[in-house]
Design a protein around this motif. Structure first.
Motif, PDB file in Angstrom:
ATOM      1  N   THR A 111      41.567  44.662  34.887  1.00  0.00           N
ATOM      2  CA  THR A 111      42.194  43.234  35.157  1.00  0.00           C
ATOM      3  C   THR A 111      41.649  42.686  36.454  1.00  0.00           C
ATOM      4  N   LYS A 112      40.834  41.633  36.381  1.00  0.00           N
ATOM      5  CA  LYS A 112      40.427  41.135  37.821  1.00  0.00           C
ATOM      6  C   LYS A 112      41.601  41.022  38.831  1.00  0.00           C
ATOM      7  N   PRO A 113      41.134  41.346  40.045  1.00  0.00           N
ATOM      8  CA  PRO A 113      42.283  40.841  41.077  1.00  0.00           C
ATOM      9  C   PRO A 113      42.543  39.481  41.283  1.00  0.00           C
ATOM     10  N   ASN A 114      43.987  39.193  41.350  1.00  0.00           N
ATOM     11  CA  ASN A 114      44.248  37.877  41.271  1.00  0.00           C
ATOM     12  C   ASN A 114      45.660  37.665  42.246  1.00  0.00           C
ATOM     13  N   ILE A 115      45.979  36.652  42.767  1.00  0.00           N
ATOM     14  CA  ILE A 115      47.251  36.383  43.180  1.00  0.00           C
ATOM     15  C   ILE A 115      47.714  34.899  43.298  1.00  0.00           C
ATOM     16  N   VAL A 116      48.829  34.594  42.695  1.00  0.00           N
ATOM     17  CA  VAL A 116      49.109  33.322  42.612  1.00  0.00           C
ATOM     18  C   VAL A 116      49.818  32.864  44.000  1.00  0.00           C
ATOM     19  N   GLU A 167      59.591  30.687  49.447  1.00  0.00           N
ATOM     20  CA  GLU A 167      59.705  30.941  48.116  1.00  0.00           C
ATOM     21  C   GLU A 167      59.451  32.602  47.839  1.00  0.00           C
ATOM     22  N   THR A 168      59.870  33.273  46.593  1.00  0.00           N
ATOM     23  CA  THR A 168      59.553  34.686  46.657  1.00  0.00           C
ATOM     24  C   THR A 168      58.078  34.761  46.373  1.00  0.00           C
ATOM     25  N   ALA A 169      57.655  35.640  46.947  1.00  0.00           N
ATOM     26  CA  ALA A 169      56.147  35.860  46.969  1.00  0.00           C
ATOM     27  C   ALA A 169      55.716  36.348  45.507  1.00  0.00           C
ATOM     28  N   SER A 170      54.404  35.878  45.422  1.00  0.00           N
ATOM     29  CA  SER A 170      53.906  36.514  44.039  1.00  0.00           C
ATOM     30  C   SER A 170      53.340  37.767  44.221  1.00  0.00           C
ATOM     31  N   ALA A 171      53.334  38.702  43.198  1.00  0.00           N
ATOM     32  CA  ALA A 171      52.909  39.919  43.160  1.00  0.00           C
ATOM     33  C   ALA A 171      51.536  39.739  42.624  1.00  0.00           C
ATOM     34  N   PRO A 172      50.280  40.374  43.443  1.00  0.00           N
ATOM     35  CA  PRO A 172      49.147  40.404  43.026  1.00  0.00           C
ATOM     36  C   PRO A 172      48.927  41.123  41.394  1.00  0.00           C
ATOM     37  N   VAL A 173      47.977  40.686  40.744  1.00  0.00           N
ATOM     38  CA  VAL A 173      47.737  41.459  39.355  1.00  0.00           C
ATOM     39  C   VAL A 173      46.366  41.866  39.472  1.00  0.00           C
ATOM     40  N   TYR A 174      46.319  43.155  39.253  1.00  0.00           N
ATOM     41  CA  TYR A 174      45.112  43.750  39.184  1.00  0.00           C
ATOM     42  C   TYR A 174      45.001  45.282  38.299  1.00  0.00           C
ATOM     43  N   ALA A 175      44.033  45.669  37.905  1.00  0.00           N
ATOM     44  CA  ALA A 175      44.049  46.858  37.329  1.00  0.00           C
ATOM     45  C   ALA A 175      42.295  47.410  37.322  1.00  0.00           C
ATOM     46  N   ALA A 176      42.379  48.665  37.450  1.00  0.00           N
ATOM     47  CA  ALA A 176      41.271  49.378  37.761  1.00  0.00           C
ATOM     48  C   ALA A 176      40.839  50.242  36.565  1.00  0.00           C
ATOM     49  N   LYS A 177      39.780  50.499  36.017  1.00  0.00           N
ATOM     50  CA  LYS A 177      39.567  51.458  35.060  1.00  0.00           C
ATOM     51  C   LYS A 177      39.924  52.878  35.409  1.00  0.00           C
ATOM     52  N   LEU A 178      39.527  52.971  36.466  1.00  0.00           N
ATOM     53  CA  LEU A 178      39.824  54.513  37.301  1.00  0.00           C
ATOM     54  C   LEU A 178      40.266  54.439  38.765  1.00  0.00           C
ATOM     55  N   GLY A 179      41.061  55.242  39.009  1.00  0.00           N
ATOM     56  CA  GLY A 179      41.704  55.316  40.190  1.00  0.00           C
ATOM     57  C   GLY A 179      42.639  54.322  40.724  1.00  0.00           C
ATOM     58  N   ASP A 180      43.403  54.620  41.932  1.00  0.00           N
ATOM     59  CA  ASP A 180      44.221  53.759  42.417  1.00  0.00           C
ATOM     60  C   ASP A 180      43.841  52.768  42.918  1.00  0.00           C
ATOM     61  N   VAL A 181      44.552  51.347  43.096  1.00  0.00           N
ATOM     62  CA  VAL A 181      44.118  50.215  43.792  1.00  0.00           C
ATOM     63  C   VAL A 181      45.108  50.213  44.780  1.00  0.00           C
ATOM     64  N   LYS A 182      44.228  50.036  46.171  1.00  0.00           N
ATOM     65  CA  LYS A 182      44.865  49.855  47.290  1.00  0.00           C
ATOM     66  C   LYS A 182      45.098  48.365  47.603  1.00  0.00           C
ATOM     67  N   VAL A 183      46.114  47.654  47.954  1.00  0.00           N
ATOM     68  CA  VAL A 183      46.167  46.322  48.267  1.00  0.00           C
ATOM     69  C   VAL A 183      46.495  46.010  49.743  1.00  0.00           C
ATOM     70  N   GLU A 184      45.721  45.074  50.365  1.00  0.00           N
ATOM     71  CA  GLU A 184      46.020  44.990  51.933  1.00  0.00           C
ATOM     72  C   GLU A 184      45.753  43.616  52.131  1.00  0.00           C
ATOM     73  N   TYR A 185      46.446  43.169  53.185  1.00  0.00           N
ATOM     74  CA  TYR A 185      46.432  41.647  53.624  1.00  0.00           C
ATOM     75  C   TYR A 185      45.764  41.450  55.096  1.00  0.00           C
ATOM     76  N   LYS A 186      45.360  40.355  55.483  1.00  0.00           N
ATOM     77  CA  LYS A 186      45.019  40.038  56.701  1.00  0.00           C
ATOM     78  C   LYS A 186      45.129  38.672  56.713  1.00  0.00           C
ATOM     79  N   LYS A 187      45.153  38.115  57.975  1.00  0.00           N
ATOM     80  CA  LYS A 187      45.142  36.673  58.237  1.00  0.00           C
ATOM     81  C   LYS A 187      43.447  36.078  58.516  1.00  0.00           C
ATOM     82  N   ARG A 188      43.243  35.054  57.749  1.00  0.00           N
ATOM     83  CA  ARG A 188      41.879  34.597  57.569  1.00  0.00           C
ATOM     84  C   ARG A 188      41.480  34.405  59.087  1.00  0.00           C
ATOM     85  N   GLY A 189      40.064  34.919  59.531  1.00  0.00           N
ATOM     86  CA  GLY A 189      39.617  34.788  60.559  1.00  0.00           C
ATOM     87  C   GLY A 189      39.612  35.746  61.539  1.00  0.00           C
TER      88      GLY A 189
END
Length: 276
Positions: free
Chosen positions: A1-6, A12-34
């Motif tokens: 499943t290609k990574p995406n977030i609404v 409001e309640t934060a949207s959970a990111p959606v993703y799925a890799a065929k192999l391995g664990d996915v790490k999700v990280e955030y930063k301020k743009r710029g």
């Protein structure tokens, strides 16, 4: 499943990111743009703004790694506004008066101006002179809230009332008389010529500040009024009671004595035997 977030709006309640890799664990990280990549964190942001979200799967001996970066915008929310209201029943009193009851805003700062495109500040707009006023208000949102569009409030300050004075009449004296009404701090006497004879005479009063005062019971645009001054009929009286001293035939006749307060005295004679 290609990574995406609404996307979502602040608070409001934060949207959970959606993703799925065929192999391995996915790490999700955030930063301020710029900002630098070393600021990525696994803690999801809560404040409004533009962010980058990075999805990674670390490579192993058995499969290759993955990395995907997408954008995220947390939109600003609208501030909660308690709107200001116009002050009612304002009447000119010579001093500056607040034109509105101030409002409030949660998520920003309420500001006011006397014109839509004028300078806004937190100071409540005041007015001194009688007339119509505009008060504009808007909210300057904080970093998580939107600004609001200016809104107009119409307010008025009424003219102060001046009571119309009474004009006392005078009794005829035979001399020129005028009304006792004189100038005050609110009006001048524009005409008070009076007269001598019994009758009605004009007394005219003119407001000194017709922009801020009006005559009680008259239209707002009436600055000069005309009142009646009366001279009433006087009661006459003898100031010297009529009398005459008799005399003997052949003597010089005595002059009668008399004096009336007003008017000319007419003297007439007849014989007593002729009756009244």
């Amino acid at each position: 499943t290609k990574p995406n977030i609404v996307v979502w709006t602040y608070s409001e309640t934060a949207s959970a990111p959606v993703y799925a890799a065929k192999l391995g664990d996915v790490k999700v990280e955030y930063k301020k743009r710029g900002v630098e990549d070393n600021t990525y964190t696994t803690t999801a942001p809560t404040n409004a703004g533009d962010y980058k979200v990075r999805f990674t799967v670390a490579a192993t001996d058995d499969f290759g790694g993955l990395s995907e970066v997408i954008g995220l915008n947390i939109a600003k929310a609208n501030a909660a506004v308690a709107a200001p209201t116009a002050k009612e029943n304002l009447v000119y009193n010579g001093s500056a008066q607040a034109l509105i009851a101030s409002g409030s805003a949660k998520g920003g700062e309420m500001q006011y101006s006397s014109s839509k495109n004028g300078t806004y500040s937190t100071e409540v707009i005041t007015g001194t002179n009688a007339g119509s006023y505009e008060v504009w208000y808007k909210v300057i949102g904080d970093s998580n809230h939107n600004d609001t569009e200016p809104v107009k409030i119409n307010v008025s300050i009424a003219k102060a009332s001046v009571d119309i004075p009474t004009v006392a009449s005078k009794i005829y004296t035979g001399n020129r008389q005028t009304a006792e009404n004189g100038e005050t701090e609110l009006y001048t006497v524009s005409e008070n010529n009076g007269g001598i004879n019994v009758g009605r005479y004009d007394v005219k009063l003119l407001l000194k500040d017709s922009a801020n005062y009006h005559w009680n019971g008259k239209a707002d645009d009436v600055s000069e009024i005309t009142l009646d001054f009366g001279i009433t009929k006087a009661d006459n009286e003898w100031t010297t009671k009529p009398d005459i001293v008799g005399w003997t035939y052949g003597e010089t006749a005595n002059a009668p004595v008399y004096a009336a307060k007003f008017g000319d005295v007419k003297i007439e004679y007849k014989k007593a035997s002729e009756g009244d």
